[in-house]
Design an enzyme around this catalytic site. Structure first.
Site, mmCIF file in Angstrom:
data_model
loop_
_atom_site.group_PDB
_atom_site.id
_atom_site.type_symbol
_atom_site.label_atom_id
_atom_site.label_comp_id
_atom_site.label_asym_id
_atom_site.label_seq_id
_atom_site.Cartn_x
_atom_site.Cartn_y
_atom_site.Cartn_z
ATOM 1 N N SER A 262 0.822 -1.215 0.000
ATOM 2 C CA SER A 262 0.000 0.000 0.000
ATOM 3 C C SER A 262 0.854 1.262 0.000
ATOM 4 C CB SER A 262 -0.925 0.012 1.223
ATOM 5 O OG SER A 262 -0.161 -0.029 2.418
ATOM 6 N N ASN A 287 -4.129 -2.143 -1.178
ATOM 7 C CA ASN A 287 -4.309 -2.769 0.133
ATOM 8 C C ASN A 287 -4.341 -4.278 -0.078
ATOM 9 O OD1 ASN A 287 -6.067 -4.107 2.217
ATOM 10 N ND2 ASN A 287 -5.954 -2.076 3.130
ATOM 11 N N ALA A 288 -3.416 -4.998 0.540
ATOM 12 C CA ALA A 288 -3.291 -6.432 0.274
ATOM 13 C C ALA A 288 -4.542 -7.202 0.680
ATOM 14 C CB ALA A 288 -2.065 -6.993 0.988
ATOM 15 N N ASP A 308 3.446 -11.474 4.358
ATOM 16 C CA ASP A 308 4.379 -10.925 5.349
ATOM 17 C C ASP A 308 3.856 -9.568 5.824
ATOM 18 O OD1 ASP A 308 6.572 -10.537 6.967
ATOM 19 O OD2 ASP A 308 7.887 -9.866 5.342
ATOM 20 N N CYS A 348 4.996 -11.038 12.623
ATOM 21 C CA CYS A 348 6.020 -10.414 13.466
ATOM 22 C C CYS A 348 5.401 -9.845 14.735
ATOM 23 C CB CYS A 348 6.760 -9.319 12.695
ATOM 24 S SG CYS A 348 5.701 -7.977 12.126
#
Length: 405
Positions: A262, A287-288, A308, A348
Site C-alpha cells: 500500500s 491494500n493487500a 508478510d 512479526c
C-alpha cells in the site's frame, strides 16, 4: 572501634528493592522488572545504574533504571558494575564477535539486539559500510554511554557513516528530549547492501521503516526461494525482500513475480532494487487485504504466495482482532493456490505466540478444505538471537507450507 562516617546521600549508589514477584522474575533469568514489583525505589535519578536487592537486603545484581517506563529496571549484570560505558563497549565487542561466527553471505545484519545481547535499549544494524543505531532507554541515552557506543563501533567496524534512527514515541514515553533522526558520524547515510545469493538492495539510513530494512527475514528470504516456483505473489512486499529473491532468471523456477504494497515510496524503492538486480517484476499499489479478496473472488490462481504483513497485535488488547486478521489473510491465500503450491506465511506480532499462529493457520486450512505439509517452521535470522528465558526476543514466525495435490 570508631564508627565509619556515613556516606553522604548524594554520593550513595542508587538502589532498589524488589517484591517477591520481582525477585522471582530475576531468578527466572528474565531481565525486566515492572514498576509494580518495586518494593522500594526512593529518589532514583532517571537512567541511573542501580544496585538491586530483595526485601531482606540480599544483593541481586545491577540494572538500568527508567523513571517513566512500566519496565522500571532492566538487568545488565548479576554482579556489580563499576563502569557502565566500559561494560557497554565490552558487550558491543562481544556482540560483533558472536556474529562473525554465525553470519555469512551478507554485508547487512544486526550487530546488537538489545536484551538478546545483554545491552537493553540498544539496537545496532550494519548495512555494508553504514551503521544504523536506535537508543530506546534513558540509561543508553546518557552522554558517556552514547560516546562509548559510537567510539566502539568506529574502532571495531570503521564505518563510512553512523545514522541514528529515532522513534519519537519511545523517546516521549521515556521522557527523553525529542531528537531528529540524523547522521552521527562520517559522511555516508546511503549505500547498497547484498544478501544471500548476491541479491542487492538500496539502503538509505534516514528513509524507510524501523532501521531501514527487515534484516530479521534475511534467512527466510533464501529459504523460501528454494521452494518458490511458477507464478508468485508477494503480499505486503515493502521494498521487495521476498519478491526479489524469487525474481525470474534463467536458472530460477518462477515464471513471474508480483509484489503488492500500500506504500508508494516502498514500491518505488522496490522498483529501484529490481533495476539494481537486472530483474523485471510487477508492482501493484494496493491494500493487500482488499486485493486478495478481489483476486480470490475472481478465481485468480498462483503457485507461490507470500504473506508478510506488519504486526497486527501491538498490545495484548489487539490479540483477538489480530488472530482474525491472520486467519482471513491465510484463508484467502490458501484458496488461491494451485495444487503443489507454496504458501510462505509470516507474523512479526510478539503477542501472537508461535502456537497461536500455527493454530490460526491450521484453522484457515480447515476452513479452506485444504491439506498442507509444513516444509519449514522458521523464526528470525541468527543475528537476531533469542534468549531462552526471554520470550519477547522470539517474535517472528515464518511457516513455509506446501499444498497437497
Amino acid at each position: 572501634m570508631p564508627k565509619k562516617p556515613a556516606v553522604p546521600a548524594e554520593h550513595a549508589e542508587p538502589s532498589v528493592k524488589l517484591s517477591a514477584r520481582g525477585v522471582a522474575r530475576l531468578q527466572g533469568r528474565h531481565p525486566w522488572v515492572y514498576r509494580s514489583d518495586l518494593a522500594e525505589s526512593n529518589d532514583v535519578p532517571p537512567g541511573s545504574l542501580v544496585r538491586v536487592f530483595d526485601q531482606r537486603g540480599k544483593f541481586l545484581g545491577t540494572a538500568l533504571y527508567s523513571s517513566s517506563s512500566q519496565i522500571a529496571i532492566r538487568m545488565i549484570s548479576h554482579g556489580s558494575v563499576a563502569d557502565l560505558p566500559a561494560l557497554v563497549a565490552e558487550r558491543i565487542r562481544g556482540a560483533i564477535a558472536y556474529r562473525k561466527e554465525l553470519v555469512s553471505n551478507t554485508d547487512a545484519y544486526r550487530i546488537v539486539f538489545s536484551e538478546a545481547d545483554f545491552l537493553p535499549g540498544l539496537i545496532v544494524d550494519r548495512y555494508n559500510d553504514v551503521l544504523c543505531l536506535q537508543i530506546l532507554t534513558q540509561a543508553m541515552d546518557a552522554a558517556p554511554v552514547r560516546e562509548a557506543i559510537l567510539q566502539t563501533l568506529r574502532e571495531e567496524l570503521q564505518p563510512a557513516g553512523i545514522v541514528e534512527r529515532v522513534d519519537a514515541r519511545i523517546r516521549e514515553l521515556e521522557q527523553l528530549p525529542p531528537l531528529p533522526s540524523r547522521l552521527l558520524g562520517g559522511e555516508k547515510r546511503s549505500t547498497v547492501i547484498s544478501m544471500n545469493s548476491g541479491v542487492r538492495f538500496h539502503y538509505d539510513g534516514l528513509e524507510g521503516q524501523k532501521t531501514g530494512a527487515f534484516l530479521d527475514q534475511r534467512e527466510n528470504y533464501a529459504a523460501a526461494a528454494e521452494y518458490a516456483h511458477g507464478e508468485a505473489l508477494d503480499a505486503f512486499c515493502y521494498q521487495g525482500g521476498f519478491a526479489l529473491h524469487f525474481a525470474p532468471h534463467p536458472s530460477g523456477k518462477t515464471s513471474s513475480v508480483t509484489g503488492v504494497d500500500s506504500s508508494r515510496p516502498a514500491l518505488e524503492m522496490a522498483e529501484k532494487n529490481a533495476a539494481l538486480n537486472g530483474r523485471e517484476l510487477e508492482w501493484i499499489e494496493a491494500n493487500a487485504f482488499d486485493l486478495l479478496r478481489e483476486y480470490a473472488a475472481a478465481n485468480r490462481r498462483y503457485d507461490t504466495i507470500v504473506l508478510d504483513p506488519p504486526a497486527f497485535a501491538k498490545t495484548k488488547r489487539d490479540l483477538e482482532k489480530a488472530l482474525g486478521g491472520y486467519k482471513e489473510l491465510n484463508l484467502r491465500a490458501m484458496k488461491m493456490l494451485r495444487p503443489g503450491g507454496i504458501l510462505v506465511t509470516c507474523s512479526c506480532s510478539y503477542h501472537v505466540g508461535a502456537a497461536d499462529f500455527f493454530e490460526v493457520v491450521a484453522d484457515a486450512a480447515r476452513d479452506a478444505h485444504k491439506s498442507f505439509r509444513v516444509i519449514e517452521n522458521r523464526g528470525a535470522a541468527k543475528d537476531h538471537p533469542m534468549l531462552l528465558n526471554v520470550p519477547e526476543t522470539s517474535y517472528l514466525k515464518c511457516l513455509i507450507l506446501c499444498l497437497s495435490n
